[in-house]
Design a protein around this motif. Structure first.
Motif, PDB file in Angstrom:
ATOM      1  N   ALA A  57       0.823  -1.222   0.000  1.00 45.22           N
ATOM      2  CA  ALA A  57       0.000   0.000   0.000  1.00 45.22           C
ATOM      3  C   ALA A  57       0.848   1.258   0.000  1.00 45.22           C
ATOM      4  CB  ALA A  57      -0.921  -0.014   1.218  1.00 45.22           C
ATOM      5  N   VAL A  58       2.094   1.166   0.467  1.00 48.30           N
ATOM      6  CA  VAL A  58       2.970   2.344   0.510  1.00 48.30           C
ATOM      7  C   VAL A  58       3.093   2.980  -0.867  1.00 48.30           C
ATOM      8  CG1 VAL A  58       5.367   3.085   0.894  1.00 48.30           C
ATOM      9  CG2 VAL A  58       4.256   1.540   2.529  1.00 48.30           C
ATOM     10  N   PRO A  86       6.237   2.869  15.387  1.00 43.36           N
ATOM     11  CA  PRO A  86       7.558   2.340  15.744  1.00 43.36           C
ATOM     12  C   PRO A  86       7.742   0.850  15.523  1.00 43.36           C
ATOM     13  CG  PRO A  86       6.813   3.887  17.413  1.00 43.36           C
ATOM     14  CD  PRO A  86       5.652   3.668  16.490  1.00 43.36           C
ATOM     15  N   GLY A  87       6.693   0.059  15.688  1.00 42.98           N
ATOM     16  CA  GLY A  87       6.875  -1.386  15.647  1.00 42.98           C
ATOM     17  C   GLY A  87       7.069  -1.977  14.265  1.00 42.98           C
ATOM     18  N   ILE A  88       6.840  -1.199  13.214  1.00 49.10           N
ATOM     19  CA  ILE A  88       6.951  -1.716  11.843  1.00 49.10           C
ATOM     20  C   ILE A  88       8.400  -1.653  11.384  1.00 49.10           C
ATOM     21  CG2 ILE A  88       6.185  -1.457   9.457  1.00 49.10           C
ATOM     22  CD1 ILE A  88       3.941  -2.248  11.330  1.00 49.10           C
ATOM     23  N   SER A  89       8.959  -2.801  11.035  1.00 45.33           N
ATOM     24  CA  SER A  89      10.325  -2.846  10.514  1.00 45.33           C
ATOM     25  C   SER A  89      10.308  -2.787   8.994  1.00 45.33           C
ATOM     26  CB  SER A  89      11.021  -4.135  10.970  1.00 45.33           C
ATOM     27  OG  SER A  89      12.286  -4.251  10.346  1.00 45.33           O
ATOM     28  N   LEU A  90      11.147  -1.931   8.424  1.00 46.36           N
ATOM     29  CA  LEU A  90      11.283  -1.832   6.973  1.00 46.36           C
ATOM     30  C   LEU A  90      12.595  -2.453   6.501  1.00 46.36           C
ATOM     31  CD1 LEU A  90       9.900   1.781   6.384  1.00 46.36           C
ATOM     32  CD2 LEU A  90       8.672  -0.393   6.382  1.00 46.36           C
ATOM     33  N   LYS A  91      13.231  -3.216   7.378  1.00 50.84           N
ATOM     34  CA  LYS A  91      14.486  -3.889   7.034  1.00 50.84           C
ATOM     35  C   LYS A  91      14.283  -4.780   5.811  1.00 50.84           C
ATOM     36  CE  LYS A  91      15.666  -7.195   9.865  1.00 50.84           C
ATOM     37  NZ  LYS A  91      15.624  -8.480   9.150  1.00 50.84           N
ATOM     38  N   ASP A  92      15.150  -4.603   4.835  1.00 49.92           N
ATOM     39  CA  ASP A  92      15.157  -5.423   3.614  1.00 49.92           C
ATOM     40  C   ASP A  92      13.898  -5.253   2.774  1.00 49.92           C
ATOM     41  OD1 ASP A  92      17.607  -6.486   4.480  1.00 49.92           O
ATOM     42  OD2 ASP A  92      16.611  -8.110   5.573  1.00 49.92           O
ATOM     43  N   LYS A  93      13.163  -4.147   2.965  1.00 50.64           N
ATOM     44  CA  LYS A  93      11.964  -3.889   2.166  1.00 50.64           C
ATOM     45  C   LYS A  93      12.284  -2.884   1.058  1.00 50.64           C
ATOM     46  CE  LYS A  93       9.610  -6.416   5.062  1.00 50.64           C
ATOM     47  NZ  LYS A  93       9.229  -7.787   4.717  1.00 50.64           N
ATOM     48  N   ASP A  94      11.750  -3.129  -0.133  1.00 50.61           N
ATOM     49  CA  ASP A  94      11.960  -2.237  -1.275  1.00 50.61           C
ATOM     50  C   ASP A  94      10.905  -1.139  -1.240  1.00 50.61           C
ATOM     51  OD1 ASP A  94      12.800  -1.089  -3.610  1.00 50.61           O
ATOM     52  OD2 ASP A  94      11.841  -2.579  -4.917  1.00 50.61           O
ATOM     53  N   LEU A 114      11.941   5.319   0.932  1.00 49.35           N
ATOM     54  CA  LEU A 114      12.037   5.817   2.302  1.00 49.35           C
ATOM     55  C   LEU A 114      11.824   7.315   2.398  1.00 49.35           C
ATOM     56  CD1 LEU A 114      15.055   3.715   3.662  1.00 49.35           C
ATOM     57  CD2 LEU A 114      12.609   3.231   3.823  1.00 49.35           C
ATOM     58  N   SER A 115      11.880   8.037   1.275  1.00 50.09           N
ATOM     59  CA  SER A 115      11.639   9.486   1.312  1.00 50.09           C
ATOM     60  C   SER A 115      10.198   9.803   1.695  1.00 50.09           C
ATOM     61  CB  SER A 115      11.972  10.115  -0.036  1.00 50.09           C
ATOM     62  OG  SER A 115      11.061   9.695  -1.038  1.00 50.09           O
TER      63      SER A 115
END
Length: 429
Positions: free
Chosen positions: A69-70, A80-88, A91-92
């Motif tokens: 959805a992003v 805070p609890g959502i990790s975006l590690k290794d997600k494409d 980030l802007s």
């Protein structure tokens, strides 16, 4: 109330996605609905149950692909609890309550972070300022989303903002006073590497200007110097404190007190004015908390200790521990500081649970540990072991050196159960 036009400007004309719909996500939605009722808003959370009480007819995204959805939104308010590690992900687009609030109100903020000690230090600063008559608000990782209290803040308010690494990860402005207490291995499941976690913590000082102050220790004062940021090293400050009279025990808490007083001084408030209120501060629950003595056994609840350094600090503060309860959810952190301490200072009984406990058990076996070691499935079983083996004068300490998520929702739930079992304790002898 403070001028929120800086926040509103970031929202206007944007399609906004709230990413994560727990306490802070719900707070963000309430804020937008109140102040920008016509904004285009969607919500994304992996768990469909997060939307069970939803009363607004707005797009909701859930399931394994909820992060897709992003791509359909211009601005993403990440919780805070959502990790975006290794997600494409672009980030802007990412912002947060913390990012937006600091951009609007940074001059009034004393921010506090650290792997350990941040809740005690934040609560202490709030207590000292409130008792001395200041207009002060406590918010952030302490359990109060900052958007929930934003209407209580005026131009004279001091905002004490407890900040986790998760909250700091995507900020673009640091607090006016930023306290960085310490950084140890933790949350590697969220950040992937210790360097990434450390970098997030450093954001509390990284985006300061010439009018701001970093309050920290040797290691991070050096970092501040490299960034050309003003700093106070709380380790070397000495205040007119009767350390025996304050209700906070241990060298780690002495450092927390010094950091709090340095921050108050840097903010421009007289330390002498707030010092009398050090002695009326009540320590927080689950932090080396004396539960009581039952059937001759004294119980301490230190459920907050989710890393080995915190457990070592507890063992250095609480003397003559007979039973130490360790283990829980394994986040693959380095346990050598605790293993080394226990090898050099063996206890009569060490009890282990969970995958983290199993790893500690094996490490101590490899180190030829001399004390008695036993495994337990849950706290009920642990108390059964204590009942069987305890004698008058023993001390039982819950200081797990591990997270609680394998059996409990959080460390508070684990600590409360420990206290309940302690109050119900009856010795088998």
């Amino acid at each position: 109330m403070i001028n929120m036009n800086i926040i509103f400007k970031r929202f206007r004309g944007k399609r906004i996605l709230i990413l994560g719909f727990g306490r802070e996500g719900k707070s963000s939605l309430a804020f937008i609905r109140k102040f920008l009722p016509h904004a285009v808003v969607g919500i994304a959370d992996k768990n469909e149950t997060a939307f069970k009480d939803m009363s607004y007819n707005i797009p909701m995204y859930f399931g394994d692909n909820y992060l897709d959805a992003v791509n359909d939104y211009d601005l993403v308010i990440k919780t805070p609890g959502i990790s975006l590690k290794d997600k494409d992900i672009d980030l802007s687009k990412i912002t947060s309550q913390t990012d937006l609030f600091l951009e609007a109100c940074h001059d009034q903020v004393i921010g506090v972070t650290g792997t350990k000690g941040k809740s005690t230090t934040s609560s202490l600063i709030y207590h000292l300022l409130k008792e001395s008559g200041k207009d002060v608000v406590l918010a952030g990782n302490i359990g109060v989303p900052v958007f929930d209290v934003i209407e209580k803040i005026n131009n004279k308010s001091v905002v004490v903002f407890e900040l986790s690494a998760h909250q700091l990860q995507f900020i673009h402005r640091s607090p006016h006073i930023g306290i960085l207490l310490n950084v140890f291995e933790e949350h590697l499941d969220h950040f992937g590497t210790f360097d990434a976690y450390r970098d997030a913590k450093l954001n509390i000082i990284k985006n300061m200007d010439d009018n701001d102050w970093a309050v920290t220790n040797d290691e991070f004062c050096y970092e501040a110097d490299k960034m050309m940021i003003r700093s106070l090293n709380y380790q070397y400050y000495d205040f007119a404190v009767d350390w025996e009279a304050i209700p906070l025990r241990g060298e780690h808490n002495r450092l927390n007190v010094k950091a709090a007083l340095c921050a108050i001084h840097a903010y421009g408030i007289s330390v002498d004015e707030v010092l009398p209120y050090l002695y009326t501060f009540r320590p927080l629950e689950h932090r080396q908390e004396l539960v009581g003595t039952f059937q001759g056994v004294t119980f301490y609840n230190d459920s907050i200790s989710t890393i080995p350094q915190a457990t070592v600090a507890a063992l250095q503060t609480i003397k003559n521990v007979t039973f130490l309860l360790l283990g829980g959810y394994d986040r693959d952190i380095d346990y050598s500081p605790l293993i080394d301490h226990l090898k050099n200072n063996p206890l009569p009984h060490v009890l282990f649970t969970g995958k983290a406990g199993q790893r500690m058990f094996e490490l101590l076996q490899d180190a030829h540990y001399q004390g008695d070691m036993k495994n337990f499935k849950d706290l009920d079983e642990a108390f059964g072991i204590v009942k069987t083996l305890s004698k008058n004068g023993d001390v039982c300490l819950l200081s797990p050196a591990a997270a609680s998520y394998d059996q409990y929702n959080n460390f508070e739930e684990r600590g409360r159960l420990f206290k309940t079992l302690a109050h119900d304790f009856t010795s088998a002898l």
